[in-house]
Design a protein around this motif. Structure first.
Motif, short mmCIF file in Angstrom:
data_model
loop_
_atom_site.label_atom_id
_atom_site.label_comp_id
_atom_site.label_asym_id
_atom_site.label_seq_id
_atom_site.Cartn_x
_atom_site.Cartn_y
_atom_site.Cartn_z
N ILE A 1 17.41 35.14 30.82
CA ILE A 1 16.33 34.60 30.00
C ILE A 1 16.62 34.98 28.55
O ILE A 1 17.26 35.99 28.27
CB ILE A 1 14.94 35.12 30.43
CG1 ILE A 1 14.89 36.65 30.43
CG2 ILE A 1 14.56 34.57 31.79
CD1 ILE A 1 13.53 37.22 30.72
N ARG A 2 16.18 34.13 27.65
CA ARG A 2 16.34 34.40 26.22
C ARG A 2 15.06 35.05 25.71
O ARG A 2 13.97 34.57 25.98
CB ARG A 2 16.61 33.12 25.45
CG ARG A 2 17.94 32.49 25.81
CD ARG A 2 18.32 31.37 24.86
NE ARG A 2 19.53 30.72 25.32
CZ ARG A 2 20.76 31.16 25.06
NH1 ARG A 2 20.94 32.21 24.33
NH2 ARG A 2 21.81 30.50 25.53
N THR A 3 15.24 36.15 24.99
CA THR A 3 14.10 36.85 24.40
C THR A 3 14.33 36.96 22.90
O THR A 3 15.40 36.59 22.40
CB THR A 3 13.95 38.27 25.00
OG1 THR A 3 15.09 39.05 24.61
CG2 THR A 3 13.86 38.23 26.51
N ASP A 4 13.36 37.48 22.18
CA ASP A 4 13.52 37.67 20.73
C ASP A 4 14.67 38.61 20.41
O ASP A 4 15.29 38.51 19.35
CB ASP A 4 12.22 38.22 20.13
CG ASP A 4 11.11 37.19 20.14
OD1 ASP A 4 11.41 35.98 20.24
OD2 ASP A 4 9.93 37.60 20.06
N SER A 5 14.97 39.53 21.31
CA SER A 5 16.05 40.47 21.06
C SER A 5 17.37 40.02 21.67
O SER A 5 18.33 40.77 21.70
CB SER A 5 15.67 41.85 21.60
OG SER A 5 15.41 41.78 22.98
N GLY A 6 17.44 38.79 22.16
CA GLY A 6 18.68 38.27 22.70
C GLY A 6 18.55 37.94 24.18
O GLY A 6 17.45 37.71 24.69
N LEU A 7 19.68 37.92 24.86
CA LEU A 7 19.71 37.60 26.27
C LEU A 7 19.40 38.83 27.11
O LEU A 7 19.80 39.94 26.77
CB LEU A 7 21.09 37.07 26.66
CG LEU A 7 21.58 35.81 25.98
CD1 LEU A 7 23.02 35.51 26.38
CD2 LEU A 7 20.68 34.64 26.31
N SER A 8 18.71 38.61 28.21
CA SER A 8 18.53 39.67 29.20
C SER A 8 18.50 39.02 30.57
O SER A 8 18.27 37.81 30.70
CB SER A 8 17.26 40.48 28.94
OG SER A 8 16.12 39.67 29.07
N TYR A 9 18.76 39.82 31.59
CA TYR A 9 18.75 39.28 32.94
C TYR A 9 17.32 39.01 33.38
O TYR A 9 16.41 39.78 33.11
CB TYR A 9 19.46 40.20 33.91
CG TYR A 9 20.96 40.20 33.69
CD1 TYR A 9 21.69 39.03 33.90
CD2 TYR A 9 21.63 41.32 33.27
CE1 TYR A 9 23.05 38.99 33.69
CE2 TYR A 9 23.00 41.29 33.06
CZ TYR A 9 23.70 40.13 33.27
OH TYR A 9 25.05 40.10 33.05
N ASP A 10 17.13 37.89 34.04
CA ASP A 10 15.83 37.50 34.56
C ASP A 10 15.46 38.45 35.69
O ASP A 10 16.19 38.55 36.69
CB ASP A 10 15.91 36.06 35.08
CG ASP A 10 14.59 35.52 35.58
OD1 ASP A 10 13.65 36.30 35.80
OD2 ASP A 10 14.51 34.30 35.77
N PRO A 11 14.34 39.17 35.57
CA PRO A 11 13.97 40.10 36.63
C PRO A 11 13.71 39.42 37.97
O PRO A 11 13.75 40.07 39.01
CB PRO A 11 12.70 40.77 36.10
CG PRO A 11 12.22 39.92 35.00
CD PRO A 11 13.38 39.13 34.49
N ASN A 12 13.50 38.11 37.96
CA ASN A 12 13.30 37.37 39.21
C ASN A 12 14.61 36.98 39.90
O ASN A 12 14.59 36.48 41.02
CB ASN A 12 12.46 36.11 38.95
CG ASN A 12 11.08 36.46 38.46
OD1 ASN A 12 10.45 37.39 38.95
ND2 ASN A 12 10.61 35.74 37.46
N SER A 13 15.73 37.18 39.22
CA SER A 13 17.02 36.85 39.81
C SER A 13 17.36 37.89 40.87
O SER A 13 17.23 39.10 40.63
CB SER A 13 18.11 36.85 38.74
OG SER A 13 19.39 36.84 39.35
#
Length: 185
Positions: A139-151
């Protein structure tokens, strides 16, 4: 017995066997079309456990264990495929071509702009890997990319690897066309 109650083809045991057969067929599909097999598997596993409340406790436990094992094996296979592709399609080229050339190394060997674009640009090796293997887990957030916790793979994927893809996207713009332009920021 409750497993055998009902019309043939609609008994609880028939449903379990049908769903297990669908999973087996999907695993066979994975040999020739892994992407389609991977896309179908979550629904097939949900189907397997959808009627668990109608099953006797021991059979319910068996079905739940089978579903858990299938999910675990699918995650392991997905990670193995992701790692193989990362090594073959990204890491090897990066190590042998990109980081061995100027401006990434102090050498007289310059990295040609087309090669640079084929690796970092839209549709390039980094972009293809991200779109094929990471995008569905990110997922894209204001601070960049992070892994989707639902993955289902979120806690098993490398944050350091994701940062490399995130960094590439924020520090470089490549415009295609007759006169390719590279902008770093």
């Amino acid at each position: 017995h409750v497993l055998l109650e009902g019309a043939e083809g609609q008994r609880p045991i028939d449903t379990v066997l049908f769903d297990l057969n669908a999973i087996r067929d999907n695993l066979r599909l994975g040999a020739t079309n892994p992407a389609q097999s991977t896309a179908l598997l979550p629904q097939l596993l949900s189907n397997l456990t959808r009627n668990n409340s109608r099953l006797p406790p021991l059979v319910r436990e068996f079905v739940n264990d089978a579903e858990s094992d299938f999910r675990s094996e699918a995650s392991d296979a997905t990670l193995a495929e992701m790692n193989r592709a990362l090594t073959n399609d990204v890491t090897f080229t990066c190590r042998e071509v990109i980081t061995a050339s100027f401006p990434f190394a102090n050498t007289a060997r310059h990295l040609p702009a087309p090669t640079f674009g084929q690796f970092f640009g839209p549709g390039g090796a980094m972009d293809q890997y991200f779109n094929t293997y990471l995008a569905s887990h990110v997922i894209r957030t204001d601070s960049g990319l992070s892994y989707d916790p639902n993955s289902p793979l979120a806690d098993r994927l490398s944050v350091a690897t994701l940062r490399q893809f995130d960094r590439k996207g924020h520090h470089l713009i490549i415009k295609r066309g007759k006169n390719a332009i590279l902008h770093f920021y």
